[in-house]
Design a protein around this motif. Structure first.
Motif, PDB file in Angstrom:
ATOM      1  N   ASP A 438       0.826  -1.209   0.000  1.00  0.00           N
ATOM      2  CA  ASP A 438       0.000   0.000   0.000  1.00  0.00           C
ATOM      3  C   ASP A 438       0.860   1.258   0.000  1.00  0.00           C
ATOM      4  O   ASP A 438       0.488   2.286  -0.569  1.00  0.00           O
ATOM      5  CB  ASP A 438      -0.927  -0.006   1.209  1.00  0.00           C
ATOM      6  N   VAL A 439       2.022   1.187   0.655  1.00  0.00           N
ATOM      7  CA  VAL A 439       2.956   2.317   0.631  1.00  0.00           C
ATOM      8  C   VAL A 439       3.395   2.592  -0.804  1.00  0.00           C
ATOM      9  O   VAL A 439       3.481   3.742  -1.239  1.00  0.00           O
ATOM     10  CB  VAL A 439       4.182   2.018   1.523  1.00  0.00           C
ATOM     11  N   TYR A 440       3.648   1.510  -1.553  1.00  0.00           N
ATOM     12  CA  TYR A 440       4.039   1.661  -2.955  1.00  0.00           C
ATOM     13  C   TYR A 440       2.936   2.358  -3.760  1.00  0.00           C
ATOM     14  O   TYR A 440       3.195   3.295  -4.514  1.00  0.00           O
ATOM     15  CB  TYR A 440       4.333   0.284  -3.553  1.00  0.00           C
ATOM     16  N   SER A 441       1.695   1.908  -3.583  1.00  0.00           N
ATOM     17  CA  SER A 441       0.584   2.509  -4.316  1.00  0.00           C
ATOM     18  C   SER A 441       0.435   3.995  -3.978  1.00  0.00           C
ATOM     19  O   SER A 441       0.163   4.819  -4.855  1.00  0.00           O
ATOM     20  CB  SER A 441      -0.715   1.773  -3.992  1.00  0.00           C
ATOM     21  N   TYR A 442       0.628   4.349  -2.693  1.00  0.00           N
ATOM     22  CA  TYR A 442       0.572   5.753  -2.305  1.00  0.00           C
ATOM     23  C   TYR A 442       1.670   6.547  -3.003  1.00  0.00           C
ATOM     24  O   TYR A 442       1.450   7.681  -3.452  1.00  0.00           O
ATOM     25  CB  TYR A 442       0.714   5.887  -0.794  1.00  0.00           C
ATOM     26  N   GLY A 443       2.869   5.942  -3.122  1.00  0.00           N
ATOM     27  CA  GLY A 443       3.963   6.618  -3.797  1.00  0.00           C
ATOM     28  C   GLY A 443       3.653   6.910  -5.251  1.00  0.00           C
ATOM     29  O   GLY A 443       4.022   7.971  -5.779  1.00  0.00           O
ATOM     30  N   VAL A 444       2.946   5.978  -5.926  1.00  0.00           N
ATOM     31  CA  VAL A 444       2.564   6.203  -7.330  1.00  0.00           C
ATOM     32  C   VAL A 444       1.589   7.369  -7.428  1.00  0.00           C
ATOM     33  O   VAL A 444       1.696   8.219  -8.312  1.00  0.00           O
ATOM     34  CB  VAL A 444       1.956   4.920  -7.929  1.00  0.00           C
ATOM     35  N   VAL A 445       0.618   7.431  -6.507  1.00  0.00           N
ATOM     36  CA  VAL A 445      -0.328   8.551  -6.490  1.00  0.00           C
ATOM     37  C   VAL A 445       0.417   9.867  -6.305  1.00  0.00           C
ATOM     38  O   VAL A 445       0.127  10.875  -6.968  1.00  0.00           O
ATOM     39  CB  VAL A 445      -1.368   8.355  -5.357  1.00  0.00           C
ATOM     40  N   LEU A 446       1.395   9.883  -5.403  1.00  0.00           N
ATOM     41  CA  LEU A 446       2.168  11.088  -5.139  1.00  0.00           C
ATOM     42  C   LEU A 446       2.954  11.515  -6.374  1.00  0.00           C
ATOM     43  O   LEU A 446       3.031  12.713  -6.701  1.00  0.00           O
ATOM     44  CB  LEU A 446       3.117  10.832  -3.963  1.00  0.00           C
ATOM     45  N   LEU A 447       3.524  10.549  -7.106  1.00  0.00           N
ATOM     46  CA  LEU A 447       4.242  10.874  -8.344  1.00  0.00           C
ATOM     47  C   LEU A 447       3.298  11.460  -9.386  1.00  0.00           C
ATOM     48  O   LEU A 447       3.678  12.361 -10.148  1.00  0.00           O
ATOM     49  CB  LEU A 447       4.921   9.627  -8.900  1.00  0.00           C
ATOM     50  N   GLU A 448       2.050  10.969  -9.442  1.00  0.00           N
ATOM     51  CA  GLU A 448       1.080  11.540 -10.376  1.00  0.00           C
ATOM     52  C   GLU A 448       0.778  12.990 -10.041  1.00  0.00           C
ATOM     53  O   GLU A 448       0.678  13.844 -10.933  1.00  0.00           O
ATOM     54  CB  GLU A 448      -0.212  10.714 -10.344  1.00  0.00           C
TER      55      GLU A 448
END
Length: 533
Positions: A438-448
């Motif tokens: 889930d931390v990884y998925s949050y990181g992708v959202v932040l990059l977007e």
């Protein structure tokens, strides 16, 4: 005074004739002989007729060479040679060659299965009363036996050893190899394992505690288990049990069924039906991986047990608290990110937000007149929506984030933009899944949010980007080749400052391929609030 020779021959012939009348089929198969699919009478039969061996129909014009219980309803199969590669009726046969190799060929003569044996001492095939198909040479030595290569069933006196693995049927009535296995692992313990196309895991005995909790032991390295004639099962890891109808009379089989449950069956020969004489009480249906869906699970409590009721209440409180806490933390992290970017200038940038959201979320705002023209006054369907991530993160008044359709992605097998865009690499590599995914998925959202690029837009890119997440790969390469400034979305209208650097640092730490290198969400919150005045 001896019996006349003709009388001995007469008695022998009469015995053979009586046996063939009682148990139609052959007692053995000699070199150069064959059994064919076309002739239903081409069978090998055990001495007392308990087992038969021949071609077993598994589908329309599809047959497998098998061993089955003669007196059971529907001829219950105990072993199959070619379960994953059936043959057709015309021309298929099982032949014992003169070199001692037992070979199954299809209608065009191609080898489908063989024992891969060789002997020049004269070999014959026999079906023993134990249900074991054997190749025996002239010195009565066994050079091959089906007991060494079981499918989903172990018979009485058949040993489970280090190399043995039982594989379940694919489904009821489908004899293809399934996803459930029974075997000894490297710790000398007999395990039930789900070996599916996506995940693989042990489900019995439970891995929540040590094997000693299940009264097993890993200290005996012999790796031998056996079901004896009386219905006793004994294993070197202390897995010991008796059939409920303990005794030598019933015929029994130990089978890992298509649902992943290990059961001991006893045959009622008067009816031809099977009765369960043992199964593991510690394995419940939905606790078997894959049985209630890919990620399904069931927790069963005894409502008559006060202690179980207290455990149930504690479990439900814990579960609700955990899910609620995670949702709050996720919303908080998204909210902090938006506050960083827009909090102090929201009143000046509301017009820019619409354009930014259209870019990041693939949304466009249409007027009523435009929709009327496009749909022919709402008579023509022009498309339909779908669930995607993070397009379910919506903004309320004052740019407060709201998470919509929370958890609904679990209801769908494949959602465009999720599998390749937002899931951590461990999902694709069948590795252990924990909160760091889930931390990884949050990181992708932040990059977007920082780059102004949608992760799902990279799915159609046929370039050189990483198969697990092309947005992450693109950001990494851009930073390395052109610098961090080239990654930040110019629509932010912010000077490149320490806050943006900090946000990008947090995002890149969240999308590390090694999950151990990713921070906990509590650490992410700490980094976002660091030095904030």
């Amino acid at each position: 005074m001896g019996l006349p020779k003709f009388l001995i021959l007469f008695l022998f012939a009469a015995t053979v004739a009586w046996r063939q009348q009682q148990f139609p089929g052959l007692p053995s198969l000699s070199e150069g002989s064959s059994l064919t699919v076309e002739k239903e009478s081409d069978l090998l039969v055990s001495p007392n007729g308990t087992f038969s061996s021949g071609f077993y129909k598994v589908g329309t014009d599809a047959y497998c060479y098998a061993i089955w219980f003669t007196n059971s309803t529907n001829k219950t199969v105990a072993w199959m040679a070619n379960r994953d590669e059936p043959v057709s009726v015309r021309g298929s046969k099982l032949t014992l060659h003169k070199d001692g190799n037992l070979v199954l060929t299809d209608g065009v003569g191609s080898t489908v299965w063989s024992t891969s044996t060789f002997s020049n001492a004269g070999v014959e095939a026999r079906l023993l009363e134990t249900g074991n198909l054997v190749l025996i040479n002239q010195s009565k030595g066994v050079i091959w036996q089906s007991f060494d290569f079981p499918t989903d069933t172990v018979l009485q006196s058949q040993r489970i050893v280090k190399k043995t693995m039982l594989v379940s049927m694919r489904s009821q009535g489908t004899y293809l190899s399934g996803y459930y296995n029974l075997k000894f692992d490297d710790t000398n313990v007999l395990y039930l394992i789900y070996n599916g196309p996506i995940i693989s895991s042990v489900y019995w005995p439970s891995t929540d505690a040590t094997v000693f909790y299940s009264k097993r032991t890993p200290y005996n390295s012999s790796r031998i288990a056996i079901l004896n004639e009386a219905g006793q099962f004994r294993s070197n890891d202390n897995l010991n049990f008796n059939a409920s109808d303990y005794g030598v009379v019933p015929k029994r089989r130990l089978t890992i069924d298509y649902d992943g449950i290990l059961r001991l069956y006893s045959l009622d020969e008067s009816t031809g039906l099977w009765e369960i004489s043992w199964l593991s009480r510690s394995v419940k249906a939905c606790q078997v991986d894959g049985l209630c869906g890919e990620y399904g699970a069931q927790v069963v409590f005894n409502s008559n047990d006060p202690e179980a009721e207290r455990n149930r209440n504690w479990y439900m409180k814990y579960l609700i608290g955990f899910v609620g806490s995670f949702a709050v933390i996720e919303a908080l992290c998204v909210g902090l990110t938006w506050w960083y970017l827009f909090g102090k200038h929201a009143h000046e940038e509301l017009s820019n937000i619409a354009g930014y959201m259209a870019l990041a979320m693939d949304f466009k705002r249409f007027t009523y007149a435009e929709l009327t023209r496009a749909t022919g006054n709402f008579k023509q369907k022009i498309g339909k929506g779908g669930f995607r991530t993070p397009q379910n993160i919506l903004l309320a008044d004052h740019l407060e984030p709201r998470v919509a359709d929370f958890g609904m992605a679990k209801l769908f097998k494949d959602i465009h933009g999720i599998r390749d865009s937002y899931l951590a690499p461990e999902w694709m590599m069948n590795l252990k899944i924990d909160v760091k995914a889930d931390v990884y998925s949050y990181g992708v959202v932040l990059l977007e949010l920082l780059s102004g690029r949608s992760a799902s837009s990279f799915l159609s890119t046929g370039g050189q980007y990483n198969e697990y997440n092309r947005l992450v790969h693109w950001v990494t390469e851009m930073i390395r080749e052109e610098g961090l400034e080239k990654v930040i979305d110019p629509r932010l209208h912010h000077e490149f400052n320490t806050k943006l650097k900090r946000l990008m640092k947090v995002a890149m730490s969240c999308v590390q391929e090694d999950r151990k290198a990713r921070p906990a969400m509590s650490k992410v919150v700490e980094l976002l609030l660091e030095n904030d005045e």
